[in-house]
Write a protein that holds these residues in place. Structure first.
Motif, PDB file in Angstrom:
ATOM      1  N   UNK A 139       0.809  -1.220   0.000  1.00 35.60           N
ATOM      2  CA  UNK A 139       0.000   0.000   0.000  1.00 35.60           C
ATOM      3  C   UNK A 139       0.839   1.266   0.000  1.00 35.60           C
ATOM      4  N   UNK A 140       2.112   1.149  -0.372  1.00 36.63           N
ATOM      5  CA  UNK A 140       3.006   2.311  -0.450  1.00 36.63           C
ATOM      6  C   UNK A 140       3.715   2.331  -1.799  1.00 36.63           C
ATOM      7  N   UNK A 141       4.088   3.510  -2.231  1.00 37.00           N
ATOM      8  CA  UNK A 141       4.908   3.633  -3.434  1.00 37.00           C
ATOM      9  C   UNK A 141       6.360   3.349  -3.100  1.00 37.00           C
ATOM     10  N   UNK A 142       7.079   2.832  -4.095  1.00 29.75           N
ATOM     11  CA  UNK A 142       8.503   2.555  -3.923  1.00 29.75           C
ATOM     12  C   UNK A 142       9.356   3.773  -4.266  1.00 29.75           C
ATOM     13  N   UNK A 143       8.802   4.728  -4.996  1.00 34.29           N
ATOM     14  CA  UNK A 143       9.488   5.935  -5.455  1.00 34.29           C
ATOM     15  C   UNK A 143      10.583   5.583  -6.463  1.00 34.29           C
ATOM     16  N   UNK A 144      10.114   5.311  -7.687  1.00 33.96           N
ATOM     17  CA  UNK A 144      11.006   4.927  -8.778  1.00 33.96           C
ATOM     18  C   UNK A 144      11.556   6.174  -9.482  1.00 33.96           C
ATOM     19  N   UNK A 145      12.804   6.072  -9.926  1.00 33.09           N
ATOM     20  CA  UNK A 145      13.446   7.177 -10.643  1.00 33.09           C
ATOM     21  C   UNK A 145      12.648   7.508 -11.905  1.00 33.09           C
ATOM     22  N   UNK A 146      12.425   8.808 -12.127  1.00 33.95           N
ATOM     23  CA  UNK A 146      11.675   9.264 -13.292  1.00 33.95           C
ATOM     24  C   UNK A 146      10.193   9.421 -13.052  1.00 33.95           C
ATOM     25  N   UNK A 147       9.699   8.921 -11.926  1.00 32.09           N
ATOM     26  CA  UNK A 147       8.269   9.008 -11.621  1.00 32.09           C
ATOM     27  C   UNK A 147       7.958  10.207 -10.741  1.00 32.09           C
ATOM     28  N   UNK A 148       6.678  10.552 -10.696  1.00 33.51           N
ATOM     29  CA  UNK A 148       6.216  11.717  -9.944  1.00 33.51           C
ATOM     30  C   UNK A 148       5.200  11.280  -8.892  1.00 33.51           C
ATOM     31  N   UNK A 149       5.209  11.977  -7.738  1.00 33.11           N
ATOM     32  CA  UNK A 149       4.349  11.589  -6.623  1.00 33.11           C
ATOM     33  C   UNK A 149       3.865  12.819  -5.862  1.00 33.11           C
ATOM     34  N   UNK A 150       2.728  12.657  -5.199  1.00 28.87           N
ATOM     35  CA  UNK A 150       2.295  13.581  -4.163  1.00 28.87           C
ATOM     36  C   UNK A 150       2.680  12.936  -2.840  1.00 28.87           C
ATOM     37  N   UNK A 151       3.339  13.694  -1.959  1.00 33.44           N
ATOM     38  CA  UNK A 151       3.775  13.091  -0.701  1.00 33.44           C
ATOM     39  C   UNK A 151       3.803  14.137   0.408  1.00 33.44           C
ATOM     40  N   UNK A 152       3.371  13.717   1.605  1.00 30.67           N
ATOM     41  CA  UNK A 152       3.486  14.535   2.815  1.00 30.67           C
ATOM     42  C   UNK A 152       4.772  14.114   3.515  1.00 30.67           C
ATOM     43  N   UNK A 153       5.732  15.019   3.591  1.00 30.84           N
ATOM     44  CA  UNK A 153       7.070  14.704   4.072  1.00 30.84           C
ATOM     45  C   UNK A 153       7.358  15.339   5.429  1.00 30.84           C
ATOM     46  N   UNK A 154       8.076  14.593   6.253  1.00 33.33           N
ATOM     47  CA  UNK A 154       8.539  15.099   7.541  1.00 33.33           C
ATOM     48  C   UNK A 154      10.005  14.710   7.710  1.00 33.33           C
ATOM     49  N   UNK A 155      10.703  15.454   8.535  1.00 30.90           N
ATOM     50  CA  UNK A 155      12.090  15.098   8.836  1.00 30.90           C
ATOM     51  C   UNK A 155      12.105  14.342  10.156  1.00 30.90           C
ATOM     52  N   UNK A 156      12.531  13.088  10.096  1.00 36.67           N
ATOM     53  CA  UNK A 156      12.496  12.204  11.250  1.00 36.67           C
ATOM     54  C   UNK A 156      13.824  12.228  12.001  1.00 36.67           C
ATOM     55  N   UNK A 157      13.768  12.082  13.328  1.00 38.68           N
ATOM     56  CA  UNK A 157      14.994  12.113  14.127  1.00 38.68           C
ATOM     57  C   UNK A 157      15.969  11.017  13.699  1.00 38.68           C
TER      58      UNK A 157
END
Length: 258
Positions: A139-157
């Motif tokens: 249920x998650x994207x792998x984030x392949x090179x060349x592809x585009x995504x919408x993502x909510x990002x956070x910086x984790x400790x």
């Protein structure tokens, strides 16, 4: 039968396993057969997210930014000696992301143009790391090179040397990553919810049906509800969510408690 390949600490606890049960690359009502080329090319695992990501309030409470991103590069981390001796393991992977369109952010994150993120990489066995297979989380994207995504990002400790010794992992600095399992959607040809998910290409219709049947609150999560919408519709929704939820601190991951 599931087989544990490795345990990775960070923003999620990951169990790599032979794919079984719900599978996005096949029919939602049945498991793919051994002849399914998608199953042969991707090993699926499961994860226990550190943070909730089902609602818009979850995204706004924990994310530093929500953006449309393109994956511009990838690199593999060197295989640890203990995995080489064991003859199987999980190769960590880092991807470079370019911010194509900033949808929402906290003030301090507004100027970010690119970043590096850890994401599922590869698994290998039989004492031969050259014969690696793609690893993806359910249920998650792998984030392949060349592809585009919408993502909510956070910086984790990051993980200190002391924490790493307990977790069976290696120390690392703070890392960017999705807020949780439901904090991402693929984009292809401008269509939100079409593209790569679980390491395979899927249509918007396939993804909607899968999320409704197998996850995301039975199709009621924020991610499920925005499939097919214009990304321009999202900023007002997240602004309202941010006012309702406020900002929440990301807890330090404690693998000793898992």
């Amino acid at each position: 039968m599931k087989k544990i390949i490795s345990l990775a600490s960070g923003f999620s606890l990951v169990l790599a396993a032979v794919a079984g049960g719900a599978y996005l690359g096949g029919n939602s009502s049945s498991k793919p057969t051994a002849s399914d080329s998608r199953l042969e090319s991707v090993v699926l695992g499961s994860s226990l997210s550190l943070l909730p990501s089902e609602s818009a309030e979850d995204w706004a409470a924990y994310a530093d930014l929500v953006a449309v991103v393109s994956v511009t590069s990838e690199r593999a981390e060197a295989i640890p000696e203990d995995e080489l001796e064991r003859g199987e393991g999980n190769i960590k992977r880092y991807v470079g992301l370019r911010i194509d369109e900033l949808i929402w952010s906290r003030n301090e994150s507004a100027g970010i143009e690119s970043l590096t993120m850890q994401t599922p990489g590869w698994v290998w066995k039989d004492h031969d790391p050259t014969r690696r297979q793609k690893f993806a989380l359910g249920e998650r994207s792998r984030f392949e090179v060349g592809n585009q995504y919408l993502v909510a990002l956070a910086k984790f400790p990051g993980i200190t040397e002391a924490q790493a010794a307990i977790c069976g992992d290696s120390a690392r600095p703070a890392l960017w990553g999705p807020v949780g399992d439901e904090a991402m959607l693929p984009i292809e040809n401008g269509i939100l919810g079409q593209g790569e998910m679980e390491g395979v290409e899927v249509s918007q219709k396939e993804l909607q049906a899968f999320l409704a049947a197998h996850g995301d609150g039975g199709g009621t999560s924020f991610r499920s509800l925005i499939v097919g919408r214009d990304v321009g519709d999202l900023a007002p929704l997240l602004e309202v969510a941010a006012k309702n939820a406020g900002q929440k601190e990301i807890p330090t991951f404690d693998c000793a408690a898992k």
